[in-house]
Every structure is written in structure tokens, then in C-alpha cells.
Design an enzyme around this catalytic site. Structure first.
Site, short mmCIF file in Angstrom:
data_model
loop_
_atom_site.label_atom_id
_atom_site.label_comp_id
_atom_site.label_asym_id
_atom_site.label_seq_id
_atom_site.Cartn_x
_atom_site.Cartn_y
_atom_site.Cartn_z
N ARG B 7 0.85 -1.21 0.00
CA ARG B 7 0.00 0.00 0.00
C ARG B 7 0.88 1.25 0.00
O ARG B 7 0.54 2.27 -0.59
CB ARG B 7 -0.95 0.01 1.20
CG ARG B 7 -0.24 -0.01 2.54
CD ARG B 7 -1.21 0.07 3.71
NE ARG B 7 -0.53 -0.24 4.95
CZ ARG B 7 -0.70 0.42 6.08
NH1 ARG B 7 -1.53 1.43 6.15
NH2 ARG B 7 -0.04 0.07 7.16
N GLU B 55 -18.72 3.54 0.38
CA GLU B 55 -17.96 2.83 -0.65
C GLU B 55 -18.75 2.63 -1.93
O GLU B 55 -18.21 2.73 -3.04
CB GLU B 55 -17.48 1.48 -0.11
CG GLU B 55 -16.51 1.59 1.08
CD GLU B 55 -17.19 1.92 2.40
OE1 GLU B 55 -18.44 1.83 2.48
OE2 GLU B 55 -16.48 2.27 3.36
N PHE B 80 -14.22 -3.78 2.08
CA PHE B 80 -15.31 -2.85 1.78
C PHE B 80 -15.38 -2.54 0.28
O PHE B 80 -16.48 -2.39 -0.27
CB PHE B 80 -15.14 -1.56 2.57
CG PHE B 80 -14.92 -1.79 4.04
CD1 PHE B 80 -15.75 -2.65 4.75
CD2 PHE B 80 -13.89 -1.16 4.72
CE1 PHE B 80 -15.55 -2.89 6.10
CE2 PHE B 80 -13.68 -1.39 6.08
CZ PHE B 80 -14.51 -2.26 6.77
C1 LIG Z 1 -17.80 0.00 5.68
C2 LIG Z 1 -16.62 0.57 6.38
N1 LIG Z 1 -15.84 1.45 5.73
C3 LIG Z 1 -14.75 1.95 6.34
C4 LIG Z 1 -14.42 1.57 7.60
C5 LIG Z 1 -13.17 2.11 8.27
N2 LIG Z 1 -13.51 3.04 9.33
C6 LIG Z 1 -13.49 2.68 10.64
S1 LIG Z 1 -13.97 3.90 11.68
C7 LIG Z 1 -14.20 4.98 10.39
C8 LIG Z 1 -14.65 6.38 10.63
C9 LIG Z 1 -15.93 6.42 11.36
O1 LIG Z 1 -16.24 7.72 11.77
P1 LIG Z 1 -17.41 7.95 12.82
O2 LIG Z 1 -18.59 7.14 12.42
O3 LIG Z 1 -17.60 9.40 12.96
O4 LIG Z 1 -16.83 7.27 14.13
P2 LIG Z 1 -16.35 7.94 15.51
O5 LIG Z 1 -15.98 9.37 15.25
O6 LIG Z 1 -17.53 7.86 16.42
O7 LIG Z 1 -15.23 7.11 15.99
C10 LIG Z 1 -13.89 4.34 9.17
C11 LIG Z 1 -13.97 4.99 7.85
C12 LIG Z 1 -15.26 0.63 8.25
N3 LIG Z 1 -14.98 0.18 9.49
N4 LIG Z 1 -16.36 0.17 7.63
#
Ligand SMILES: Cc1ncc(C[n+]2csc(CCOP(=O)(O)OP(=O)(O)O)c2C)c(N)n1
Ligand SMILES: [Mg+2]
Lengths: 272, 311
Positions: B7, B55, B80
Site C-alpha cells: 500500500r 464505498e 469494503f
Molecule cells: C464499511 C466501512 N468502511 C470503512 C471503515 C473504516 N472506518 C473505521 S472507523 C471509520 C470512521 C468512522 O467515523 P465515525 O462514524 O464518525 O466514528 P467515531 O468518530 O464515532 O469514531 C472508518 C472509515 C469501516 N470500518 N467500515
């Protein structure tokens, strides 16, 4: 609200925050920011609001909690352990090979976990299913679900939101952890979900906006939500990501990284 | 030797190509720091689109950009990119054969501590079944950089399967990397190991171990899963008469399946598939998981010993 109850809950929330720090530190990875922002909501649910029996995790009449933002697993694990679903000593096995405390919640391995999660956007649909089953079975349990604000960018959240209202799921209460941050930065900059409260209203939900760190407000909001008939209720909780640890608060860097030893000591001291 | 994650190499390559190729646009779904598209985002902010945690919408938007002449790179975690957005990948990208490059990181179990929800072990099976889609699994940083160039050359959808874990460099000097042409890493005639991704390094270590026992195995780096280099597979089957495949993916539907399909049709010899045996992953350190799921050089060497007896 009874001041003694609030004091007891505040103490519990602090313990849970300490667990979150210790667990992620021991694991060397994990998500402290979003666990800390939801610690007060989860505390209120598990220690005041929800009808539960830790001895009977599959009791059919129990209230359910779905952690849709599954990366906040530490806050859920801590609440379950502190509530007696399993020993708190197990918390430090988080993310280790063979542990029941998987990086993201696994309902097959850990009692008390109602739904496996981690792939964002799916929890509300599962909660809808549980609420529908409650209606079908004429059981009076309630279903709670916690959604992230970044997570709300997933289309599936809104498909599910439409369905909850369509099926008049008044036994369903959702919390939005409105901490304003996701991984790549502020939600407003990455992909704004605002005005988010209006969106939920437009989808047919009853909406309240509260301070998500005020335990009294959280409990009162649920009391009011329970009175709503004929539809689901959203409680938009204004929160601070990393809440309770000064250097983690409102700092996007603490979304998904564990504190080192020095940071852990500082955090635990602040939460003492 | 310094290990580099594929990556990492992807992010670097993309940022490097942005200037000379103004058609490149990059989309991410709130994981730019992890997928390393952040390098491109910083250099070319107007051609970078963070779609948020969405996604399916990212793939659909990329299709529209591609339909308007852009080369659209999309990145998120493999689980994803391929799982959540499969229908969009199928119907909006592959069916109309649009110039979208899905470069997904964190494939396989070496994601580690995040656990099963984030460990994609079925993406090769899914992508391999889609017409028009080229599927490439680079084994190291150098191959990744060349794979990005190959992906740009191809006028149509490409899936680049990238990893989180830092991996050793397999090529000392410059080398030829051509889509659909396997690289023979090591000659041998007693058996052939056909591997992809970080399993190529494990295969080479297994070959070293076996050489000590007088067993000379061929090691084939099958970096392109689709179109598969059937000639290299048939030659290996004819000349070594025993094949072991090795992949950081389920043994159902992945590289092993692809190889077995060709072997069965054209030159039946025993094939043994080293890979994840029809299970989800779990949390743990990458090395522990490789051990637990039977993906180390020792597991490959054992498979070779076993299959030699079946000839
Ligand atoms: C379908 C999916 N896409 C991407 C991710 C990677 N990911 C984990 S946490 C996150 C951000 C989430 O933000 P938020 O919902 O605001 O969470 P918080 O601020 O409450 O931690 C992402 C993109 C995932 N877990 N699932
Ligand atoms: Mg957030």
C-alpha cells in the site's frame, strides 16, 4: 434527576474510560477516540436505562444494544465486563490471538454482544430487525443503537432509517455520536452530513438534541423517547471525540491509535 | 533489508504519476491515511475526492468520472471495496468496462488486530468471477509500482490487491512485470509452488528449506490472477507433476481454484491449496495469524512433501 444516581454513573463512566485507555494500551492498537466520545451514553444505557440480566445474556425480554460503530468495541467490552457479563480481567486480552474480545465485536464469541459489527453502516438495519421481532413476538423490550456521524455517510444507514419509520418502530431508540470527526478529518470537511437532525426528522423520526456527556440529559432523553408512540426516536448526542483525556479531545489523530506508556499514565491520571 | 508495504508503494507510485498523467483522479472512503492515497491528495488536491464512509457511492462516482475520460483510482480496505460495493463494481464498473482502478489495501488476514470484519479472504474469488476485470496481486513494493503502471495501460477496470503489512523486496535488479505473465522466481522440477502476494516470499523460503533435503521446487509468482497465465501453469504441471498453490485468501475461489481449474482441464496432476481453509479471520498479530491459519513457509514445505508422494 437524582444527584446520587448521577454521581454513581459519573464514577462508572470514569471507570469505563480508564478501561478504554488500559485496554487499547495493552493491545497496542484500537480506537480510543470514538470509544471515549460514547462512554457516557453507553454508561447510561448499561447502568441505568437498559433491562438486562448479565447471568442470562440470551434472556428473550432483555433490552438490546447494537454498537453500529463497531470500532468503539472497547467501550462496549468495558461496559459488559463492568456490568458482570464477564470478568474485567479479560479486558486486557483485547485484540490478542484467541481472545473473545475481537478487534470488532463478535456476537458469537462474547456474551452480551447483540450484533457483530465493524463494517460501518449495518447496525441500524440489524436493530430494525430486532425491533420488528419484538413487535411480532409481543415482547416489550427496547432496542438501542449507536451510530457514528462519519458512519452516517453510508447509504445503508438511510435505507434503514426509512424502514424504521415505515414500520413504526417505536421500540427503537438510536443515538448519534455527533463528535464531528472521522478518520480523514472533520466530518464537515470530508463529507458533510449536516443538517443531520433535520435529515432524521425528514425520515420520519422523533429527534432530540442533547449534550452527550451530560448523564442527566441522556437519561431524560430516553425517558422522553419511550413516550413516543408510532415511530422511532433519534437522540443526537453532541459529543467530543476523545472526551476525558485532554490530549485526545477533538484530535483526529486519536481515532485509531493506542496510547504509549507515557500517554497511558497521563490519561489514567486525568481520569483518576 | 527494509520491508515496505505494497500500500505504501501504491501511494508513492500514484503521487509520482499525477503530474505526468493529468487524467488520473483518486477517490477514497475515509481511509486515505491507511490506503496511502493521502500522498496524492496532498500533491493534487483538486483531483482527489474523499467520498466519506460510502464505498458504494465511491465506486459509482468513479464510474461516472471514468465515463467522462478520467482514470479513476478508488481506494479503501479490500473487504469494503469488494464486499460493500460489489454490485456497483459489477454493474457500474465492470459491465460497461469503465476505466476504474480499484486499488484496495488491507487484504488478507495480515490486517491483524482489527479482526475478521476487516480481513478480506474472499475478494479474489469475487473479483475473479467478474468479466472485464483484471486482477493483480503484487508481491512486493517494486511489483506494486509496476502494477500501477500496468493498470494505467489497461483500458478498463483493474483490481489491485494490496496489503497492510510491510513485506520484503523480492527483486534485486530491475525485472519485467507484465500483466498476465507469471514470473518464475526459481527453477525446479520436483514440484511447483504457485504463489501470489506476500505468499511468494513464503514460497521462496519453503523452497530454500526443501532444497536442503534435495527437493528442487519451482517457484512461480502468479501476480496476475486474471487473466491467469495458463501456459505457465500447464508447463509446471507437465514438467513437475505436482503443484502447491499458496495465497493469503480462502482456498475457495482464489488462486488455488484458478490454478486447479486449468490443471484439471489441460494436464491433471495433484494440486494442493495452501490458504485460509473456509473460515473467517480473527484478531491477532500478523505473524501469529499466519501461523494459526497455516500460511507459513513451513506449511507450504509440508504441502510439497505430501503432494510429492501422490505423484
Ligand atoms: C464499511 C466501512 N468502511 C470503512 C471503515 C473504516 N472506518 C473505521 S472507523 C471509520 C470512521 C468512522 O467515523 P465515525 O462514524 O464518525 O466514528 P467515531 O468518530 O464515532 O469514531 C472508518 C472509515 C469501516 N470500518 N467500515
Ligand atoms: Mg465521528
Amino acid at each position: 434527576m437524582d444527584q446520587e444516581v448521577i454521581a454513581r454513573l459519573e464514577k462508572k463512566a470514569r471507570e469505563i474510560r480508564r478501561d478504554i485507555i488500559s485496554m487499547t494500551a495493552a493491545a497496542g492498537s484500537g480506537h480510543p477516540g470514538g470509544s471515549l466520545s460514547s462512554a457516557d451514553i453507553v454508561t447510561a444505557l448499561y447502568f441505568q436505562i437498559m433491562r438486562l440480566d448479565p447471568k442470562r445474556p440470551d434472556w428473550p425480554d432483555r433490552d438490546r444494544f447494537v454498537l453500529s460503530k463497531g470500532h468503539a468495541a472497547p467501550v462496549l467490552y468495558s461496559a459488559l465486563a463492568e456490568r458482570g457479563f464477564f470478568q474485567t480481567g479479560e479486558l486486557i486480552t483485547l485484540r490478542k490471538l484467541g481472545s473473545r474480545l475481537q478487534g470488532h465485536p463478535d456476537m458469537k464469541s462474547l456474551p452480551g454482544v447483540e450484533m457483530s459489527s465493524g463494517s460501518l453502516g449495518q447496525g441500524l438495519a440489524a436493530a430494525n430487525g430486532m425491533a420488528l421481532a419484538g413487535k411480532l413476538d409481543h415482547r416489550d423490550y427496547r432496542v438501542f443503537v449507536l451510530i457514528g456521524d462519519g458512519e452516517s455517510q453510508e447509504g445503508m444507514v438511510w435505507e434503514a432509517a426509512m424502514a424504521s419509520a415505515h414500520y413504526k418502530l417505536d421500540n427503537l431508540t438510536a443515538f448519534l455520536d455527533h463528535n464531528g470527526l472521522q478518520i480523514d478529518g472533520p466530518v464537515r470537511e470530508v463529507m458533510s452530513v449536516e443538517p443531520v437532525a433535520d435529515k432524521w426528522k425528514a425520515f420520519g423520526w422523533d429527534v432530540q438534541i442533547i449534550d452527550g456527556h451530560d448523564l442527566g440529559q441522556i437519561i431524560n432523553a430516553v425517558v422522553k423517547a419511550k413516550e413516543v408512540k408510532g415511530g422511532p426516536q433519534m437522540i443526537v448526542a453532541e459529543t467530543v471525540k476523545g472526551k476525558g483525556v485532554s490530549f485526545m479531545e477533538n484530535n483526529v489523530d486519536w481515532h485509531g491509535k493506542a496510547p504509549n506508556q507515557q500517554e497511558t499514565e497521563k490519561a489514567l491520571a486525568e481520569l483518576a | 533489508m527494509k520491508k515496505i508495504a505494497t500500500r505504501e508503494a501504491y501511494g508513492e507510485a500514484l503521487a509520482g504519476l499525477g503530474a505526468e498523467n493529468p487524467d488520473i483522479v483518486v477517490l477514497d472512503a475515509d481511509l486515505a491515511k491507511s490506503t496511502k492515497t493521502i500522498d496524492f491528495a496532498k500533491k493534487f488536491p483538486s483531483r482527489f475526492f474523499d467520498m466519506g464512509v460510502a464505498e458504494a457511492n465511491m465506486l459509482g462516482t468513479a464510474a461516472g468520472l471514468a465515463a467522462s475520460g478520467k482514470i479513476a483510482f478508488c481506494s479503501t480496505f479490500a473487504v469494503f471495496a469488494i464486499g460493500r460495493a460489489f454490485d456497483q463494481l459489477r454493474n457500474s464498473v465492470c459491465y460497461p468496462k469503465l476505466n476504474v482502478k480499484i486499488a484496495a489495501s488491507h487484504a488478507g488476514i495480515t490486517v491483524g488486530e482489527d479482526g475478521a470484519s476487516h480481513q478480506s479472504v474472499e475478494d479474489i474469488a469475487l473479483t475473479r468471477a467478474l468479466p472485464n476485470l483484471t486482477v493483480i496481486v503484487p508481491a512486493d513494493a517494486a511489483e506494486t509500482k509496476k502494477a500501477v503502471l500496468e493498470a494505467i495501460k489497461i483500458k478498463g477496470p483493474v483490481y489491485l490487491r494490496l496489503g497492510r503489512l510491510a513485506v520484503p523486496a523480492l527483486h534485486e535488479d530491475d525485472f519485467v512485470f507484465e500483466t498476465g505473465k507469471a514470473i518464475t522466481m526459481r527453477e525446479g522440477s520436483s514440484a511447483a509452488i504457485i504463489a501470489a502476494g506476500l505468499m511468494v516470499a513464503e514460497a521462496l523460503a519453503a523452497a530454500d528449506e526443501l532444497a536442503g533435503e534435495g527437493i528442487d521446487v519451482r517457484v512461480i509468482n502468479m501476480h496476475t490472477i486474471k487473466p491467469l497465465d495458463a501456459e505457465a501453469v500447464i508447463r509446471a504441471a507437465q514438467q513437475t507433476k505436482a503443484i502447491v498453490t499458496a495465497e493469503e485468501h480462502s482456498i475457495i475461489g482464489g488462486l488455488g481454484s484458478a490454478v486447479a481449474e486449468v490443471v484439471c482441464e489441460y494436464c491433471p496432476v495433484p494440486v494442493y491449496r495452501v490458504g485460509v481453509k473456509d473460515s473467517f479471520g480473527e484478531s491477532g498479530a500478523p505473524a501469529e495469524l499466519m501461523q494459526k491459519f497455516g500460511l507459513t513457509s513451513r506449511h507450504i514445505a509440508d504441502a510439497v512433501r505430501k503432494i510429492k508422494g501422490l505423484k
